[in-house]
Design an enzyme around this catalytic site. Sequence first.
Site, PDB file in Angstrom:
ATOM      1  CB  SER A  10      -1.405   0.200   1.197  1.00 34.97           C
ATOM      2  OG  SER A  10      -1.497   0.999   1.521  1.00 34.97           O
ATOM      3  CE1 TYR A  20      -3.768  -2.273   4.957  1.00 34.24           C
ATOM      4  CE2 TYR A  20      -2.605   0.015   4.889  1.00 34.24           C
ATOM      5  CZ  TYR A  20      -3.173  -1.127   3.983  1.00 34.24           C
ATOM      6  OH  TYR A  20      -3.908  -1.181   3.384  1.00 34.24           O
TER       7      TYR A  20
HETATM    8  N1  NAP Z   1      -9.447  -0.749  -0.713  1.00 30.34           N
HETATM    9  C1  NAP Z   1      -8.183   0.021  -1.000  1.00 30.34           C
HETATM   10  O1  NAP Z   1      -7.507   1.316  -1.164  1.00 30.34           O
HETATM   11  C2  NAP Z   1      -6.154   0.008  -0.630  1.00 30.34           C
HETATM   12  C3  NAP Z   1      -4.893   0.425  -1.413  1.00 30.34           C
HETATM   13  C4  NAP Z   1      -3.836  -0.227  -0.895  1.00 30.34           C
HETATM   14  C5  NAP Z   1      -3.793  -1.047  -1.004  1.00 30.34           C
HETATM   15  N2  NAP Z   1      -4.490  -2.218  -0.166  1.00 30.34           N
HETATM   16  C6  NAP Z   1      -4.639  -3.407   0.158  1.00 30.34           C
HETATM   17  O2  NAP Z   1      -4.728  -4.262  -0.760  1.00 30.34           O
HETATM   18  C7  NAP Z   1      -4.782  -5.571  -0.330  1.00 30.34           C
HETATM   19  C8  NAP Z   1      -6.368  -6.250  -0.653  1.00 30.34           C
HETATM   20  O3  NAP Z   1      -7.540  -4.808  -0.265  1.00 30.34           O
HETATM   21  P1  NAP Z   1      -8.741  -4.395  -0.703  1.00 30.34           P
HETATM   22  O4  NAP Z   1      -9.205  -3.186  -0.699  1.00 30.34           O
HETATM   23  O5  NAP Z   1      -9.286  -4.737  -2.330  1.00 30.34           O
HETATM   24  O6  NAP Z   1      -9.967  -5.871  -0.127  1.00 30.34           O
HETATM   25  P2  NAP Z   1     -11.237  -6.174   0.493  1.00 30.34           P
HETATM   26  O7  NAP Z   1     -12.187  -5.299  -1.005  1.00 30.34           O
HETATM   27  O8  NAP Z   1     -12.077  -5.618   1.710  1.00 30.34           O
HETATM   28  O9  NAP Z   1     -11.412  -8.165  -0.155  1.00 30.34           O
HETATM   29  C9  NAP Z   1     -10.475  -8.288   0.596  1.00 30.34           C
HETATM   30  C10 NAP Z   1     -10.481  -9.998   0.371  1.00 30.34           C
HETATM   31  O10 NAP Z   1      -9.755 -10.238   1.099  1.00 30.34           O
HETATM   32  C11 NAP Z   1     -10.713 -11.840   1.629  1.00 30.34           C
HETATM   33  N3  NAP Z   1      -9.898 -11.578   3.303  1.00 30.34           N
HETATM   34  C12 NAP Z   1      -9.809 -10.765   4.592  1.00 30.34           C
HETATM   35  N4  NAP Z   1      -9.501 -11.135   5.285  1.00 30.34           N
HETATM   36  C13 NAP Z   1      -9.300 -12.028   4.663  1.00 30.34           C
HETATM   37  C14 NAP Z   1      -8.885 -13.735   6.357  1.00 30.34           C
HETATM   38  N5  NAP Z   1      -8.786 -13.361   6.880  1.00 30.34           N
HETATM   39  N6  NAP Z   1      -7.813 -14.948   5.362  1.00 30.34           N
HETATM   40  C15 NAP Z   1      -8.735 -14.957   4.223  1.00 30.34           C
HETATM   41  N7  NAP Z   1      -9.069 -13.897   3.005  1.00 30.34           N
HETATM   42  C16 NAP Z   1      -9.455 -13.089   3.321  1.00 30.34           C
HETATM   43  C17 NAP Z   1     -11.969 -11.251   1.682  1.00 30.34           C
HETATM   44  O11 NAP Z   1     -12.461 -12.165   1.671  1.00 30.34           O
HETATM   45  P3  NAP Z   1     -13.463 -12.854   2.590  1.00 30.34           P
HETATM   46  O12 NAP Z   1     -13.917 -11.581   4.275  1.00 30.34           O
HETATM   47  O13 NAP Z   1     -14.349 -14.069   1.891  1.00 30.34           O
HETATM   48  O14 NAP Z   1     -12.458 -13.176   3.699  1.00 30.34           O
HETATM   49  C18 NAP Z   1     -12.200 -10.053   0.577  1.00 30.34           C
HETATM   50  O15 NAP Z   1     -11.946 -11.365  -0.503  1.00 30.34           O
HETATM   51  C19 NAP Z   1      -5.341  -5.729   0.848  1.00 30.34           C
HETATM   52  O16 NAP Z   1      -3.738  -6.215   0.840  1.00 30.34           O
HETATM   53  C20 NAP Z   1      -5.116  -4.407   1.826  1.00 30.34           C
HETATM   54  O17 NAP Z   1      -4.110  -3.453   2.471  1.00 30.34           O
HETATM   55  C21 NAP Z   1      -5.667  -1.937  -0.302  1.00 30.34           C
END
Ligand code: NAP
Length: 172
Positions: free
Chosen positions: A138, A148
């Site tokens: 991130s 985080y």
């Molecule tokens: N969104 C942003 O703005 C952003 C920015 C920078 C970086 N990121 C990073 O990008 C990645 C994805 O973020 P996102 O926002 O796309 O996430 P998201 O939409 O909240 O989706 C999270 C995914 O991870 C799974 N998950 C969550 N906890 C888990 C666990 N304990 N074990 C296994 N699977 C798990 C969820 O499915 P289940 O709930 O079914 O497990 C879902 O498939 C993360 O590492 C986040 O830190 C995000």
Amino acid sequence: MTTALITGATAGIGAAFARRLAADGHDVVLVARDVKRLREQATELHDRHGVEAEVLAADLSEEEGIAAVEARLSDPKRPVDILVNNAGFANKGRFLDVSMADELKMLTVHCEAVLRLTSAAAAAMKGRHRGAVVNVASVAAFVPRGTYGASKAWVVQFTQGAARDLAGSGCV
Ligand SMILES: NC(=O)c1ccc[n+]([C@@H]2O[C@H](COP(=O)([O-])OP(=O)(O)OC[C@H]3O[C@@H](n4cnc5c(N)ncnc54)[C@H](OP(=O)(O)O)[C@@H]3O)[C@@H](O)[C@H]2O)c1
């Protein structure tokens, strides 16, 4: 035919990785906790792109879940060519507002799971002289953003160090 394993594959960035990899013709192994969402996505990717889409329900904040994905990545009969460590989340609240249990859960998913899954995948890939690992961090890794950002800074440093050590092995 190559196979890609994506953690957190059912929503957001992980779902986008899964769609793109399936569209490019890779078989996929989808990892997340919610079995219903996993099955729906596997069906969609199989029907749309004609690839094999396997479901692996695992909670990466738990020993059992990490071990199950490690075992899948280490299985010589079903090689995984691409690993995307994407699963992650941010706790709501500032430092000291979040319970220690939730802080540790985040560290387990962002650090322990990423370390163990990268290690399992890279060891197998090194043996085959082929493979790739993508670790999703991130921009928060580069600015002060509590625990985080600190955990994502670990992802960046770990990944850059591992890439250097694996240079020339065929695993990138
Ligand atoms: N969104 C942003 O703005 C952003 C920015 C920078 C970086 N990121 C990073 O990008 C990645 C994805 O973020 P996102 O926002 O796309 O996430 P998201 O939409 O909240 O989706 C999270 C995914 O991870 C799974 N998950 C969550 N906890 C888990 C666990 N304990 N074990 C296994 N699977 C798990 C969820 O499915 P289940 O709930 O079914 O497990 C879902 O498939 C993360 O590492 C986040 O830190 C995000």
